[in-house]
Design a protein around this motif. Structure first.
Motif, PDB file in Angstrom:
ATOM      1  N   GLY A 141       0.825  -1.205   0.000  1.00 38.51           N
ATOM      2  CA  GLY A 141       0.000   0.000   0.000  1.00 38.51           C
ATOM      3  C   GLY A 141       0.853   1.245   0.000  1.00 38.51           C
ATOM      4  N   VAL A 142       0.191   2.383   0.060  1.00 37.46           N
ATOM      5  CA  VAL A 142       0.877   3.677   0.068  1.00 37.46           C
ATOM      6  C   VAL A 142       1.073   4.123   1.512  1.00 37.46           C
ATOM      7  CG1 VAL A 142       0.744   6.092  -0.667  1.00 37.46           C
ATOM      8  CG2 VAL A 142      -0.078   4.289  -2.185  1.00 37.46           C
ATOM      9  N   HIS A 143       2.272   4.593   1.807  1.00 35.92           N
ATOM     10  CA  HIS A 143       2.650   5.032   3.150  1.00 35.92           C
ATOM     11  C   HIS A 143       3.197   6.459   3.083  1.00 35.92           C
ATOM     12  CE1 HIS A 143       2.421   0.873   4.736  1.00 35.92           C
ATOM     13  NE2 HIS A 143       2.797   0.552   3.513  1.00 35.92           N
ATOM     14  N   THR A 144       3.243   7.122   4.239  1.00 36.67           N
ATOM     15  CA  THR A 144       3.688   8.516   4.300  1.00 36.67           C
ATOM     16  C   THR A 144       4.838   8.684   5.288  1.00 36.67           C
ATOM     17  OG1 THR A 144       1.417   9.221   3.855  1.00 36.67           O
ATOM     18  CG2 THR A 144       2.933  10.891   4.707  1.00 36.67           C
ATOM     19  N   VAL A 145       5.880   9.353   4.846  1.00 36.11           N
ATOM     20  CA  VAL A 145       6.982   9.759   5.722  1.00 36.11           C
ATOM     21  C   VAL A 145       6.800  11.246   5.970  1.00 36.11           C
ATOM     22  CG1 VAL A 145       9.484  10.065   5.948  1.00 36.11           C
ATOM     23  CG2 VAL A 145       8.559   8.004   4.836  1.00 36.11           C
ATOM     24  N   SER A 146       6.754  11.634   7.240  1.00 35.84           N
ATOM     25  CA  SER A 146       6.578  13.043   7.613  1.00 35.84           C
ATOM     26  C   SER A 146       7.756  13.483   8.464  1.00 35.84           C
ATOM     27  CB  SER A 146       5.298  13.217   8.440  1.00 35.84           C
ATOM     28  OG  SER A 146       4.191  12.671   7.773  1.00 35.84           O
ATOM     29  N   ILE A 147       8.145  14.727   8.287  1.00 37.58           N
ATOM     30  CA  ILE A 147       9.185  15.309   9.140  1.00 37.58           C
ATOM     31  C   ILE A 147       8.617  16.576   9.747  1.00 37.58           C
ATOM     32  CG2 ILE A 147      11.504  16.247   9.274  1.00 37.58           C
ATOM     33  CD1 ILE A 147      12.340  14.283   7.211  1.00 37.58           C
ATOM     34  N   VAL A 148       8.763  16.653  11.080  1.00 37.31           N
ATOM     35  CA  VAL A 148       8.204  17.768  11.831  1.00 37.31           C
ATOM     36  C   VAL A 148       9.295  18.374  12.711  1.00 37.31           C
ATOM     37  CG1 VAL A 148       6.376  18.469  13.430  1.00 37.31           C
ATOM     38  CG2 VAL A 148       5.998  16.503  11.931  1.00 37.31           C
ATOM     39  N   GLN A 149       9.354  19.690  12.727  1.00 38.53           N
ATOM     40  CA  GLN A 149      10.196  20.409  13.684  1.00 38.53           C
ATOM     41  C   GLN A 149       9.264  21.173  14.616  1.00 38.53           C
ATOM     42  OE1 GLN A 149      13.021  22.698  11.248  1.00 38.53           O
ATOM     43  NE2 GLN A 149      14.574  21.149  11.687  1.00 38.53           N
ATOM     44  N   PHE A 150       9.626  21.182  15.898  1.00 42.89           N
ATOM     45  CA  PHE A 150       8.798  21.820  16.910  1.00 42.89           C
ATOM     46  C   PHE A 150       9.541  22.966  17.575  1.00 42.89           C
ATOM     47  CE2 PHE A 150       7.492  17.383  16.683  1.00 42.89           C
ATOM     48  CZ  PHE A 150       6.106  17.467  16.652  1.00 42.89           C
ATOM     49  N   GLU A 151       8.794  23.933  18.037  1.00 41.61           N
ATOM     50  CA  GLU A 151       9.351  25.021  18.824  1.00 41.61           C
ATOM     51  C   GLU A 151       9.999  24.412  20.071  1.00 41.61           C
ATOM     52  OE1 GLU A 151       6.690  28.058  20.859  1.00 41.61           O
ATOM     53  OE2 GLU A 151       7.081  28.958  18.880  1.00 41.61           O
ATOM     54  N   ASN A 152      11.221  24.834  20.381  1.00 41.69           N
ATOM     55  CA  ASN A 152      11.998  24.353  21.529  1.00 41.69           C
ATOM     56  C   ASN A 152      12.259  22.845  21.481  1.00 41.69           C
ATOM     57  OD1 ASN A 152      12.103  26.965  22.717  1.00 41.69           O
ATOM     58  ND2 ASN A 152      10.041  26.640  23.535  1.00 41.69           N
ATOM     59  N   ASP A 153      12.228  22.240  20.298  1.00 39.67           N
ATOM     60  CA  ASP A 153      12.445  20.795  20.143  1.00 39.67           C
ATOM     61  C   ASP A 153      11.552  19.976  21.070  1.00 39.67           C
ATOM     62  OD1 ASP A 153      14.361  21.041  18.147  1.00 39.67           O
ATOM     63  OD2 ASP A 153      16.029  21.113  19.566  1.00 39.67           O
ATOM     64  N   ASP A 154      10.355  20.455  21.322  1.00 40.05           N
ATOM     65  CA  ASP A 154       9.440  19.798  22.254  1.00 40.05           C
ATOM     66  C   ASP A 154       8.226  19.237  21.503  1.00 40.05           C
ATOM     67  OD1 ASP A 154       7.741  18.973  24.261  1.00 40.05           O
ATOM     68  OD2 ASP A 154       7.908  20.813  25.433  1.00 40.05           O
ATOM     69  N   PRO A 155       8.259  17.939  21.175  1.00 42.09           N
ATOM     70  CA  PRO A 155       7.165  17.367  20.402  1.00 42.09           C
ATOM     71  C   PRO A 155       5.860  17.197  21.190  1.00 42.09           C
ATOM     72  CG  PRO A 155       8.707  15.672  21.016  1.00 42.09           C
ATOM     73  CD  PRO A 155       9.305  16.980  21.452  1.00 42.09           C
ATOM     74  N   LYS A 156       5.911  17.388  22.484  1.00 40.09           N
ATOM     75  CA  LYS A 156       4.698  17.227  23.297  1.00 40.09           C
ATOM     76  C   LYS A 156       3.967  18.547  23.521  1.00 40.09           C
ATOM     77  CE  LYS A 156       6.198  12.984  25.425  1.00 40.09           C
ATOM     78  NZ  LYS A 156       6.553  12.256  26.604  1.00 40.09           N
ATOM     79  N   LYS A 157       4.735  19.658  23.654  1.00 42.11           N
ATOM     80  CA  LYS A 157       4.101  20.953  23.956  1.00 42.11           C
ATOM     81  C   LYS A 157       4.449  22.058  22.961  1.00 42.11           C
ATOM     82  CE  LYS A 157       4.050  20.015  28.916  1.00 42.11           C
ATOM     83  NZ  LYS A 157       4.590  20.373  30.213  1.00 42.11           N
TER      84      LYS A 157
END
Length: 174
Positions: A141-157
């Motif tokens: 099937g088709v899959h997705t690779v995503s790249i995310v950068q967060f403020e203050n390197d904080d992926p939770k907040k």
């Protein structure tokens, strides 16, 4: 041999036999416990859990972009590169070119919205992304690779400062 020597010899042999028997029982108990732990670990591993949850309700933002590459081509211009995989394949790597990322921040890589790893990308970075059978990345099937950068390197907040994605397709290897 006198009675004392025979008594000591019999006691030593009895202790040795009991010690070996006890070790054998302990070993089989450990094997049973190891089997239970392995079964539990396998059942937990079948349900992918993301260390860092994928941000909800986001749209692509920022100037960064990624291009996935395989032997079939690249994801440039909206193309979807193909990877051939079978159930025997445990891990396959897909080429990843990253452009125009903020090198002072960590980049969080997700495959099908499940956290995979962090990396540091800058103006132009070439690396690879691991596609793991256990996590479902190699299912047809088709899959997705995503790249995310967060403020203050904080992926939770932290607020999302960069978000980009590209797709790849898995086809069954014959």
């Amino acid at each position: 041999m006198n009675k004392l020597a025979k008594g000591l010899l019999v006691t030593a042999l009895a202790t040795s036999v009991l010690g070996v028997a006890a070790c054998g029982n302990q070993s089989s108990d450990n094997k049973t416990e190891d089997t239970k732990q392995t079964s539990t670990q396998e059942s937990v591993a079948k349900k992918p859990v993301s260390k860092y949850p994928f941000p909800s309700d986001i749209t692509e933002t920022g100037d960064a972009k990624i291009v996935l590459t395989s032997d079939s081509g690249s994801s440039e211009n909206g193309n979807v590169p193909v990877v051939f995989a079978s159930s025997d394949d445990i891990l396959i790597q897909l080429g990843l070119d990253a452009y125009d990322f903020d090198g002072s921040k960590q980049s969080f890589i997700y495959v099908d919205k499940i956290f995979s790893e962090t990396n540091q990308f800058g103006e132009e970075t070439t690396t690879s992304v691991d596609l793991d059978q256990e996590m479902g990345h190699l299912k047809p099937g088709v899959h997705t690779v995503s790249i995310v950068q967060f403020e203050n390197d904080d992926p939770k907040k932290g607020a999302v400062t960069v978000y980009t994605q590209a797709k790849y397709e898995v086809k069954e290897k014959k």
